[in-house]
Design a protein around this motif. Sequence first.
Motif, PDB file in Angstrom:
ATOM      1  N   PRO A  46       0.829  -1.216   0.000  1.00  0.00           N
ATOM      2  CA  PRO A  46       0.000   0.000   0.000  1.00  0.00           C
ATOM      3  C   PRO A  46       0.860   1.261   0.000  1.00  0.00           C
ATOM      4  O   PRO A  46       1.933   1.303   0.607  1.00  0.00           O
ATOM      5  N   SER A  47       0.360   2.278  -0.688  1.00  0.00           N
ATOM      6  CA  SER A  47       1.117   3.527  -0.810  1.00  0.00           C
ATOM      7  C   SER A  47       0.306   4.728  -0.337  1.00  0.00           C
ATOM      8  O   SER A  47       0.476   5.841  -0.860  1.00  0.00           O
ATOM      9  N   ASP A  48      -0.583   4.520   0.609  1.00  0.00           N
ATOM     10  CA  ASP A  48      -1.365   5.603   1.222  1.00  0.00           C
ATOM     11  C   ASP A  48      -2.165   6.421   0.211  1.00  0.00           C
ATOM     12  O   ASP A  48      -2.296   7.639   0.346  1.00  0.00           O
ATOM     13  N   GLY A  49      -2.635   5.742  -0.842  1.00  0.00           N
ATOM     14  CA  GLY A  49      -3.461   6.427  -1.828  1.00  0.00           C
ATOM     15  C   GLY A  49      -2.683   7.260  -2.832  1.00  0.00           C
ATOM     16  O   GLY A  49      -3.279   7.951  -3.665  1.00  0.00           O
ATOM     17  N   ILE A  50      -1.380   7.194  -2.775  1.00  0.00           N
ATOM     18  CA  ILE A  50      -0.518   7.952  -3.694  1.00  0.00           C
ATOM     19  C   ILE A  50      -0.022   6.996  -4.772  1.00  0.00           C
ATOM     20  O   ILE A  50       0.318   5.843  -4.458  1.00  0.00           O
ATOM     21  N   PRO A  51       0.018   7.395  -6.046  1.00  0.00           N
ATOM     22  CA  PRO A  51       0.580   6.517  -7.081  1.00  0.00           C
ATOM     23  C   PRO A  51       1.964   6.021  -6.668  1.00  0.00           C
ATOM     24  O   PRO A  51       2.819   6.813  -6.280  1.00  0.00           O
ATOM     25  N   TYR A  52       2.163   4.690  -6.740  1.00  0.00           N
ATOM     26  CA  TYR A  52       3.368   4.112  -6.163  1.00  0.00           C
ATOM     27  C   TYR A  52       4.669   4.689  -6.742  1.00  0.00           C
ATOM     28  O   TYR A  52       5.619   4.902  -5.982  1.00  0.00           O
ATOM     29  N   ALA A 119       2.852  15.071 -13.773  1.00  0.00           N
ATOM     30  CA  ALA A 119       2.329  14.024 -14.655  1.00  0.00           C
ATOM     31  C   ALA A 119       1.209  13.241 -13.996  1.00  0.00           C
ATOM     32  O   ALA A 119       0.252  12.823 -14.659  1.00  0.00           O
ATOM     33  N   TYR A 120       1.298  13.024 -12.679  1.00  0.00           N
ATOM     34  CA  TYR A 120       0.270  12.275 -11.957  1.00  0.00           C
ATOM     35  C   TYR A 120      -0.792  13.184 -11.343  1.00  0.00           C
ATOM     36  O   TYR A 120      -1.676  12.712 -10.630  1.00  0.00           O
ATOM     37  N   GLY A 121      -0.699  14.480 -11.590  1.00  0.00           N
ATOM     38  CA  GLY A 121      -1.714  15.407 -11.103  1.00  0.00           C
ATOM     39  C   GLY A 121      -1.715  15.597  -9.601  1.00  0.00           C
ATOM     40  O   GLY A 121      -2.768  15.808  -8.995  1.00  0.00           O
ATOM     41  N   ILE A 122      -0.539  15.531  -8.985  1.00  0.00           N
ATOM     42  CA  ILE A 122      -0.434  15.692  -7.533  1.00  0.00           C
ATOM     43  C   ILE A 122      -0.052  17.129  -7.203  1.00  0.00           C
ATOM     44  O   ILE A 122       0.970  17.637  -7.696  1.00  0.00           O
ATOM     45  N   THR A 123      -0.867  17.769  -6.401  1.00  0.00           N
ATOM     46  CA  THR A 123      -0.612  19.156  -6.009  1.00  0.00           C
ATOM     47  C   THR A 123      -0.244  19.203  -4.538  1.00  0.00           C
ATOM     48  O   THR A 123      -1.021  18.732  -3.684  1.00  0.00           O
ATOM     49  N   PRO A 124       0.906  19.749  -4.190  1.00  0.00           N
ATOM     50  CA  PRO A 124       1.304  19.810  -2.777  1.00  0.00           C
ATOM     51  C   PRO A 124       0.431  20.776  -1.991  1.00  0.00           C
ATOM     52  O   PRO A 124      -0.149  21.709  -2.544  1.00  0.00           O
ATOM     53  N   THR A 125       0.353  20.558  -0.699  1.00  0.00           N
ATOM     54  CA  THR A 125      -0.398  21.441   0.186  1.00  0.00           C
ATOM     55  C   THR A 125       0.542  22.509   0.751  1.00  0.00           C
ATOM     56  O   THR A 125       1.708  22.591   0.375  1.00  0.00           O
ATOM     57  N   VAL A 176      11.011   3.418   2.757  1.00  0.00           N
ATOM     58  CA  VAL A 176      11.242   3.927   1.405  1.00  0.00           C
ATOM     59  C   VAL A 176      10.347   3.190   0.422  1.00  0.00           C
ATOM     60  O   VAL A 176       9.591   3.796  -0.334  1.00  0.00           O
ATOM     61  N   ALA A 177      10.421   1.852   0.436  1.00  0.00           N
ATOM     62  CA  ALA A 177       9.600   1.052  -0.469  1.00  0.00           C
ATOM     63  C   ALA A 177       8.212   0.780   0.101  1.00  0.00           C
ATOM     64  O   ALA A 177       7.335   0.273  -0.586  1.00  0.00           O
ATOM     65  N   TYR A 178       8.008   1.108   1.366  1.00  0.00           N
ATOM     66  CA  TYR A 178       6.728   0.893   2.020  1.00  0.00           C
ATOM     67  C   TYR A 178       6.403   2.096   2.895  1.00  0.00           C
ATOM     68  O   TYR A 178       7.229   2.997   3.068  1.00  0.00           O
ATOM     69  N   SER A 179       5.215   2.115   3.444  1.00  0.00           N
ATOM     70  CA  SER A 179       4.787   3.230   4.293  1.00  0.00           C
ATOM     71  C   SER A 179       4.878   2.846   5.769  1.00  0.00           C
ATOM     72  O   SER A 179       4.700   1.681   6.133  1.00  0.00           O
ATOM     73  N   SER A 180       5.133   3.811   6.605  1.00  0.00           N
ATOM     74  CA  SER A 180       5.177   3.549   8.045  1.00  0.00           C
ATOM     75  C   SER A 180       3.791   3.213   8.585  1.00  0.00           C
ATOM     76  O   SER A 180       3.658   2.765   9.727  1.00  0.00           O
TER      77      SER A 180
END
Length: 247
Positions: A46-52, A119-125, A176-180
């Motif tokens: 799992p990548s917390d809903g973020i494109p891996y 490219a993935y349409g991710i906008t930082p907060t 790095v390869a996984y989420s906490s």
Amino acid sequence: MLYFLVWRDIKVRYKQTALGAAWAILQPLLTMVAFSIFFGRLAKVPSDGIPYPVFSFAALLPWQLFAYAMTEASNSLIGSQNLISKVYFPRLIIPIAAVLGGLVDFGISFAVLLVLMVAYGITPTIAVVTIPLFIVLVVATALAVGLWLSALNVKYRDVRYTIPFLTQFWLFLTPVAYSSSLISPKWRVVYGLNPMAGVVEGFRWALLGKKEAPGPMLAVSVLIVIVLLIGGVYYFRRLEATFADRI
């Protein structure tokens, strides 16, 4: 002197290379591709809903800055033995210069990450304004560990052979390869004893707009970095007078 040592390290790294600064892009990019295939597609991490691909690349940037800076700092005194044995200057400058040299590659790779985010349409907060703080924290962590290892490397020459293993082992201990988020909440504070765990998750949170901030885990990581850095400076200065003789 610090400026010239940093500039020397950068020139030496890229001198007579076929790809030059392209290595700064290829290394995290190819690692991201491998992680995306094996962890993202096959293992379904799992990548917390973020494109891996963006999820892993965002973590690889602070990690590779840390790994490069720590390695270079650890070997910096041995690599500058001619300079150390001929003229006196504060030896602390050498590992600091080695750490700062890694920021060039980081800057190049960071530009690639911004392209991926678009490219993935991710906008930082608004949290993106804290990115410089996390970069400082990465540098401080690498310097803290590098000071210990560089001083030990002068005293015990076999320390250099443990650094690649330490770096590889540390990578898998870091999210790095996984989420906490895979770690049970009650253990995340303990997980923060790995200083890079809080740094990597904080970097992701600041850049990718993750809703949950690292919080206590990051606080523990910062505390560990401060302790390591203060201890590293003390130990380094304690052995500094013997470097010219031992080296």
